[in-house]
Scaffold this motif. Structure first.
Motif, PDB file in Angstrom:
ATOM      1  N   ALA A   1       0.826  -1.210   0.000  1.00 14.14           N
ATOM      2  CA  ALA A   1       0.000   0.000   0.000  1.00 14.14           C
ATOM      3  C   ALA A   1       0.862   1.262   0.000  1.00 14.14           C
ATOM      4  N   LEU A   2       1.911   1.280   0.813  1.00 14.86           N
ATOM      5  CA  LEU A   2       2.791   2.453   0.846  1.00 14.86           C
ATOM      6  C   LEU A   2       3.457   2.687  -0.503  1.00 14.86           C
ATOM      7  N   SER A   3       3.908   1.613  -1.138  1.00 18.93           N
ATOM      8  CA  SER A   3       4.505   1.760  -2.459  1.00 18.93           C
ATOM      9  C   SER A   3       3.480   2.295  -3.442  1.00 18.93           C
ATOM     10  N   HIS A   4       2.320   1.680  -3.454  1.00 18.70           N
ATOM     11  CA  HIS A   4       1.254   2.015  -4.403  1.00 18.70           C
ATOM     12  C   HIS A   4       0.737   3.447  -4.218  1.00 18.70           C
ATOM     13  N   GLU A   5       0.604   3.880  -2.976  1.00 21.17           N
ATOM     14  CA  GLU A   5      -0.026   5.170  -2.697  1.00 21.17           C
ATOM     15  C   GLU A   5       0.952   6.323  -2.529  1.00 21.17           C
ATOM     16  N   LYS A   6       2.221   6.021  -2.196  1.00 19.51           N
ATOM     17  CA  LYS A   6       3.114   7.108  -1.818  1.00 19.51           C
ATOM     18  C   LYS A   6       4.494   7.088  -2.487  1.00 19.51           C
ATOM     19  N   TYR A   7       5.145   5.942  -2.531  1.00 17.33           N
ATOM     20  CA  TYR A   7       6.566   5.929  -2.877  1.00 17.33           C
ATOM     21  C   TYR A   7       6.926   5.605  -4.319  1.00 17.33           C
ATOM     22  N   CYS A   8       6.168   4.764  -4.999  1.00 18.85           N
ATOM     23  CA  CYS A   8       6.575   4.336  -6.339  1.00 18.85           C
ATOM     24  C   CYS A   8       6.206   5.397  -7.378  1.00 18.85           C
ATOM     25  N   SER A   9       7.198   6.175  -7.749  1.00 16.97           N
ATOM     26  CA  SER A   9       6.983   7.253  -8.721  1.00 16.97           C
ATOM     27  C   SER A   9       6.438   6.718 -10.039  1.00 16.97           C
ATOM     28  N   ALA A  10       6.918   5.558 -10.458  1.00 18.53           N
ATOM     29  CA  ALA A  10       6.511   4.999 -11.753  1.00 18.53           C
ATOM     30  C   ALA A  10       5.035   4.637 -11.774  1.00 18.53           C
ATOM     31  N   THR A  11       4.564   3.898 -10.770  1.00  7.66           N
ATOM     32  CA  THR A  11       3.164   3.486 -10.793  1.00  7.66           C
ATOM     33  C   THR A  11       2.222   4.649 -10.490  1.00  7.66           C
ATOM     34  N   VAL A  12       2.671   5.571  -9.650  1.00  7.42           N
ATOM     35  CA  VAL A  12       1.847   6.759  -9.388  1.00  7.42           C
ATOM     36  C   VAL A  12       1.683   7.562 -10.673  1.00  7.42           C
ATOM     37  N   MET A  13       2.772   7.687 -11.453  1.00  6.99           N
ATOM     38  CA  MET A  13       2.706   8.411 -12.722  1.00  6.99           C
ATOM     39  C   MET A  13       1.794   7.677 -13.713  1.00  6.99           C
ATOM     40  N   LEU A  14       1.969   6.359 -13.827  1.00  8.10           N
ATOM     41  CA  LEU A  14       1.154   5.588 -14.766  1.00  8.10           C
ATOM     42  C   LEU A  14      -0.325   5.589 -14.370  1.00  8.10           C
ATOM     43  N   ALA A  15      -0.601   5.786 -13.088  1.00  5.82           N
ATOM     44  CA  ALA A  15      -1.988   5.824 -12.615  1.00  5.82           C
ATOM     45  C   ALA A  15      -2.742   7.046 -13.145  1.00  5.82           C
ATOM     46  N   LYS A  16      -2.023   7.966 -13.779  1.00 10.53           N
ATOM     47  CA  LYS A  16      -2.687   9.126 -14.389  1.00 10.53           C
ATOM     48  C   LYS A  16      -3.497   8.707 -15.621  1.00 10.53           C
ATOM     49  N   THR A  17      -3.108   7.584 -16.255  1.00 14.55           N
ATOM     50  CA  THR A  17      -3.842   7.107 -17.431  1.00 14.55           C
ATOM     51  C   THR A  17      -4.372   5.688 -17.264  1.00 14.55           C
ATOM     52  N   ALA A  18      -3.866   4.968 -16.275  1.00 17.30           N
ATOM     53  CA  ALA A  18      -4.250   3.569 -16.117  1.00 17.30           C
ATOM     54  C   ALA A  18      -4.785   3.308 -14.714  1.00 17.30           C
ATOM     55  N   GLU A  19      -5.675   2.350 -14.624  1.00 15.66           N
ATOM     56  CA  GLU A  19      -6.117   1.875 -13.323  1.00 15.66           C
ATOM     57  C   GLU A  19      -5.031   0.912 -12.828  1.00 15.66           C
ATOM     58  N   VAL A  20      -4.360   1.275 -11.738  1.00 15.98           N
ATOM     59  CA  VAL A  20      -3.280   0.446 -11.194  1.00 15.98           C
ATOM     60  C   VAL A  20      -3.802  -0.254  -9.948  1.00 15.98           C
ATOM     61  N   THR A  21      -3.744  -1.576  -9.958  1.00 15.44           N
ATOM     62  CA  THR A  21      -4.210  -2.365  -8.816  1.00 15.44           C
ATOM     63  C   THR A  21      -3.094  -3.285  -8.346  1.00 15.44           C
ATOM     64  N   THR A  22      -3.233  -3.765  -7.117  1.00 19.22           N
ATOM     65  CA  THR A  22      -2.216  -4.639  -6.532  1.00 19.22           C
ATOM     66  C   THR A  22      -2.869  -5.804  -5.808  1.00 19.22           C
ATOM     67  N   SER A  23      -2.097  -6.861  -5.652  1.00 17.09           N
ATOM     68  CA  SER A  23      -2.468  -7.994  -4.805  1.00 17.09           C
ATOM     69  C   SER A  23      -1.162  -8.622  -4.347  1.00 17.09           C
ATOM     70  N   PHE A  24      -1.246  -9.519  -3.392  1.00 14.36           N
ATOM     71  CA  PHE A  24      -0.026 -10.153  -2.893  1.00 14.36           C
ATOM     72  C   PHE A  24      -0.335 -11.514  -2.291  1.00 14.36           C
ATOM     73  N   GLU A  25       0.718 -12.269  -2.142  1.00 13.72           N
ATOM     74  CA  GLU A  25       0.662 -13.527  -1.405  1.00 13.72           C
ATOM     75  C   GLU A  25       2.011 -13.706  -0.724  1.00 13.72           C
ATOM     76  N   VAL A  26       1.994 -14.415   0.402  1.00 18.90           N
ATOM     77  CA  VAL A  26       3.210 -14.730   1.124  1.00 18.90           C
ATOM     78  C   VAL A  26       3.392 -16.236   1.061  1.00 18.90           C
ATOM     79  N   VAL A  27       4.591 -16.672   0.653  1.00 15.04           N
ATOM     80  CA  VAL A  27       4.882 -18.103   0.540  1.00 15.04           C
ATOM     81  C   VAL A  27       6.122 -18.412   1.367  1.00 15.04           C
ATOM     82  N   ALA A  28       6.253 -19.669   1.763  1.00 15.49           N
ATOM     83  CA  ALA A  28       7.405 -20.098   2.543  1.00 15.49           C
ATOM     84  C   ALA A  28       8.673 -19.979   1.707  1.00 15.49           C
ATOM     85  N   ALA A  29       9.768 -19.690   2.375  1.00 14.36           N
ATOM     86  CA  ALA A  29      11.055 -19.550   1.680  1.00 14.36           C
ATOM     87  C   ALA A  29      11.602 -20.909   1.281  1.00 14.36           C
TER      88      ALA A  29
END
Length: 139
Positions: A111-139
């Motif tokens: 969420a922090l990357s998506h909403e605040k820190y990632c300049s690239a996705t924040v910029m691309l969100a001006k023309t595109a709907e940018v969505t995220t999801s995640f999963e955690v798996v064992a190492a």
């Protein structure tokens, strides 16, 4: 930030980019556009850069939170407009985090990357709907 792009005429529609930090990136066009399919397309490179930018943020945020991140993979999918300019209209980033990292920490980092820190996705969100999801798996 700066970048110099050089057309590699002998290769058809290939281009070499030298970044301001002195690194090289090669890009090529599709055969139907005069390229030889020797390197990623420029728009693929743009998408890869956005995914890497966001992954960088997520890993850094998790590491700063002292979480044992063993790996991070981002699968980026997209849709583009049908007509020129064929801008991205939808971009989805799916993060796969390896390690004993609490899901809440991953959710916060994404969420922090998506909403605040990632300049690239924040910029691309001006023309595109940018969505995220995640999963955690064992190492």
């Amino acid at each position: 930030m700066e970048c110099t792009i050089q057309w590699l005429k002998a290769s058809g529609m290939a281009f070499a980019a030298e970044t301001g930090s002195g690194h090289l990136i090669t890009m090529d066009g599709a055969p139907d556009g005069g390229g030889r399919n020797l390197a990623p397309r420029p728009m693929e490179t743009l998408l890869a850069g956005a995914g890497a930018c966001s992954a960088y943020d997520v890993v850094l945020i998790l590491q700063r939170g002292r979480h044992p991140v063993a790996g991070c993979q981002v699968k980026v999918t997209s849709e583009r407009a049908e007509t020129d300019p064929k801008v991205f209209t939808r971009i989805h980033l799916h993060f796969i985090i390896q390690g004993a990292v609490p899901e809440q920490a991953v959710q916060r980092a994404v969420a922090l990357s998506h909403e605040k820190y990632c300049s690239a996705t924040v910029m691309l969100a001006k023309t595109a709907e940018v969505t995220t999801s995640f999963e955690v798996v064992a190492a």
